[in-house]
Write an enzyme that holds these catalytic residues in place. Structure first.
Site, PDB file in Angstrom:
ATOM      1  N   HIS A 295     -33.821  -6.630 -34.607  1.00 39.35           N
ATOM      2  CA  HIS A 295     -33.631  -7.078 -33.050  1.00 39.35           C
ATOM      3  C   HIS A 295     -33.312  -5.877 -32.190  1.00 39.35           C
ATOM      4  CE1 HIS A 295     -31.550  -9.549 -30.230  1.00 39.35           C
ATOM      5  NE2 HIS A 295     -31.814 -10.548 -31.203  1.00 39.35           N
ATOM      6  N   SER A 302     -35.327 -13.121 -18.749  1.00 38.29           N
ATOM      7  CA  SER A 302     -36.779 -12.878 -18.814  1.00 38.29           C
ATOM      8  C   SER A 302     -37.509 -13.678 -17.624  1.00 38.29           C
ATOM      9  CB  SER A 302     -37.607 -13.503 -20.340  1.00 38.29           C
ATOM     10  OG  SER A 302     -38.870 -13.341 -20.142  1.00 38.29           O
ATOM     11  N   ARG A 373     -43.794 -11.981 -10.713  1.00 37.61           N
ATOM     12  CA  ARG A 373     -42.761 -11.195 -10.529  1.00 37.61           C
ATOM     13  C   ARG A 373     -42.971  -9.551 -10.542  1.00 37.61           C
ATOM     14  NH1 ARG A 373     -40.906 -10.236 -16.900  1.00 37.61           N
ATOM     15  NH2 ARG A 373     -42.945  -9.450 -17.585  1.00 37.61           N
ATOM     16  N   ARG A 400     -19.262   6.203 -16.877  1.00 38.97           N
ATOM     17  CA  ARG A 400     -19.643   5.395 -15.463  1.00 38.97           C
ATOM     18  C   ARG A 400     -18.392   4.950 -14.679  1.00 38.97           C
ATOM     19  NH1 ARG A 400     -24.381   6.853 -15.158  1.00 38.97           N
ATOM     20  NH2 ARG A 400     -25.737   6.473 -16.611  1.00 38.97           N
TER      21      ARG A 400
END
Length: 524
Positions: A295, A302, A373, A400
């Site tokens: 994975h 998507s 897209r 961050r």
């Protein structure tokens, strides 16, 4: 148990349960939601004390132990706490974000593709590329001596992206194809080798997920895999993972390939290795590596299977700045004039309106969504589910929430930090003290400070009349930049407040409605 109530044996925190499943807005259309969490500060303590027994645990010592672990960078116990987030962010923020993926495959891992020519002849022909070679092909090159397309970085990258990557359909377990979106080099990390009874093996970090008999699980969660004294240690038992390659005969005489389960023979600790990970197109976010179903770490929305919500990020005027003169990746202090800002926004809106209109027209004409897209701008919002452990999450946040990070990703970091504070408040407190407000000192910096401050059994004392000029600091080996950074470390700083504003928390149904309203009308 009365209707509508439930209980759990999992460790929970009331402050975390209060925000679980709630959506906190970030920027103009983004959000972060804590979907689930596993473990608390107690889980960190239990993992640290397991070597001499949980019975010796003193509740009053929890804070001191967690601070000791954080202070001395003993990070493994904090990997026992995990978070799952649902996030929406502009694409340019997402590309920065995924540099902090945790689950990784080691260099040398071979990724399995199928050659299209063989498929046209009704059979499969395996083609392998190492994961580091895929990463190299995705990188730009400065070699201008070969202008032909084989040396063109965009040709090499797009060629790999078009290749048919093997993956498993998670509903039927039949083998099918997907494509690579991106590849990430994640640095040197501790790596284990999983060896199967059929001879297959793969090297990965312990938090990488594989398809076990019971579903997707990390090596650590499924087997308790860890490193002790340079050796791999795991819970004894039978573990089975899905691999590439069992033929299934269909009713009409055709044969298709499916996954099959193979028993894990053993694990080995192989040391620290360079690591990588792939991002692949959904809806099934897995791929075949070394013949084993594995994975990837982030499940992104998507645009190949679903219509994109046409939401675009627009910075406020106070965050719209010119390029910094002293930093290649920063903004100059202060904002531009209102007139300049309005003109920039007018130009951006013009581009976005055209891109959104073209996208709607293309999907309305039934053009493949994966093609429709491709010209959407980087300001378009995307979203994903992100799972990460506490140790790696705090590393992500340290970078961050820093003032040098891009402001937009700082906004996400601040919200996520507020969620960490509710799940593991003691770990959060130690992180703020040692990583956010604390700093590292080089040998030269320590020498400089020891010229000014004396330490003895009674404490610390200033050395009378001591001072160090810039020339004196340079004499200790500090460069001009190091001198400036040392002075900045000693400047008083305000402790940040990452508390969440519960008044801004939104219901998931409201967020889903907003996303649905932004999808083109052609197919909702």
């Amino acid at each position: 148990m009365s209707p509508g109530t439930h209980s759990t044996r999992r460790p929970t925190v009331p402050a975390a349960e209060e925000i679980l499943g709630g959506y906190f807005p970030v920027l103009d259309h983004g959000f972060v939601a804590l979907v689930d969490y596993m473990g608390t500060d107690d889980s960190v303590e239990r993992a640290a004390r397991v070597s001499y027994g949980y019975g010796t645990r003193k509740v009053s010592a929890t804070r001191g132990l967690i601070r000791y672990l954080r202070r001395h960078l003993h990070t493994t116990p904090s990997e026992m706490v995990e978070f799952k987030f649902h996030c929406a962010m502009p694409m340019f923020v997402a590309r920065q974000w995924v540099r902090h993926r945790t689950a990784c495959l080691a260099e040398g891992t071979e990724i399995h593709f199928d050659l299209p020519g063989a498929e046209a002849r009704g059979r499969r022909q395996l083609y392998k590329l190492s994961i580091e070679e895929i990463w190299r092909r995705f990188q730009p090159t400065r070699n201008k001596t070969r202008p032909d397309k084989q040396r063109n970085p965009f040709f090499r990258r797009d060629r790999v992206r078009r290749m048919k990557l093997r993956q498993a359909n998670e509903d039927t377990l039949a083998l099918q194809h997907t494509r690579i979106v991106d590849v990430y080099r994640n640095g040197v990390k501790p790596v284990f080798r999983m060896v199967l009874e059929d001879g297959k093996s793969i090297e990965a970090t312990s938090d990488h997920r594989f398809r076990f008999a019971g579903g997707w699980r990390t090596l650590r969660d499924e087997t308790g895999l860890r490193e002790t004294g340079g050796c791999a240690v795991w819970r004894q038992g039978d573990y089975f993972v899905h691999v590439n390659g069992a033929a299934e005969k269909l009713d009409w005489g055709q044969v298709r390939d499916k996954t099959k389960l193979v028993r894990v023979a053993r694990f080995e600790y192989v040391g620290e290795r360079e690591t990588y990970d792939l991002e692949v197109e959904g809806p099934h976010h897995n791929f075949v590596a070394n013949g084993i179903i594995t994975h990837n770490s982030v499940n992104e929305y998507s645009g190949r299977y679903s219509l994109m919500p046409l939401l675009f990020y627009s910075p406020e005027q106070d965050q719209f700045s010119l390029q910094s003169a002293v930093s290649n990746q920063g903004r100059a202090p202060g904002s531009v004039s209102p007139e300049f800002y309005r003109e920039a926004m007018r130009r951006w809106d013009e581009v976005r309106t055209r891109a959104a209109g073209d996208y709607g027209w293309l999907v309305g004409e039934n053009v493949a969504r994966e093609l429709a897209r491709i010209d959407l701008p980087l300001s378009t919002y995307t979203q994903w589910y992100w799972k990460i452990d506490l140790h790696n999450l705090l590393h992500f946040l340290t970078l961050r929430v820093d003032d040098h990070a891009q402001w937009e990703i700082q906004e996400y970091g601040r919200v996520i930090a507020g969620m960490v504070k509710r799940v593991a408040p003691l770990s959060y407190e130690a992180w703020v003290d040692y990583q956010v407000m604390g700093d590292k000192l080089s040998h030269g910096e320590i020498r400089a400070l020891s010229r000014l401050v004396a330490a003895d059994g009674d404490g610390l004392a200033a050395r009378d009349g001591s001072s160090l000029s810039n020339a004196g600091l340079a004499g200790l080996g500090l460069s001009g930049r190091e001198i400036r950074e040392l002075k900045a470390k000693l400047e008083p700083r305000e402790v940040p407040d990452y508390d969440l504003d519960l008044a801004t928390m939104r219901d998931p149904e409201d967020v889903a409605s907003e996303m649905l309203a932004a999808v083109p009308e052609v197919d909702r």
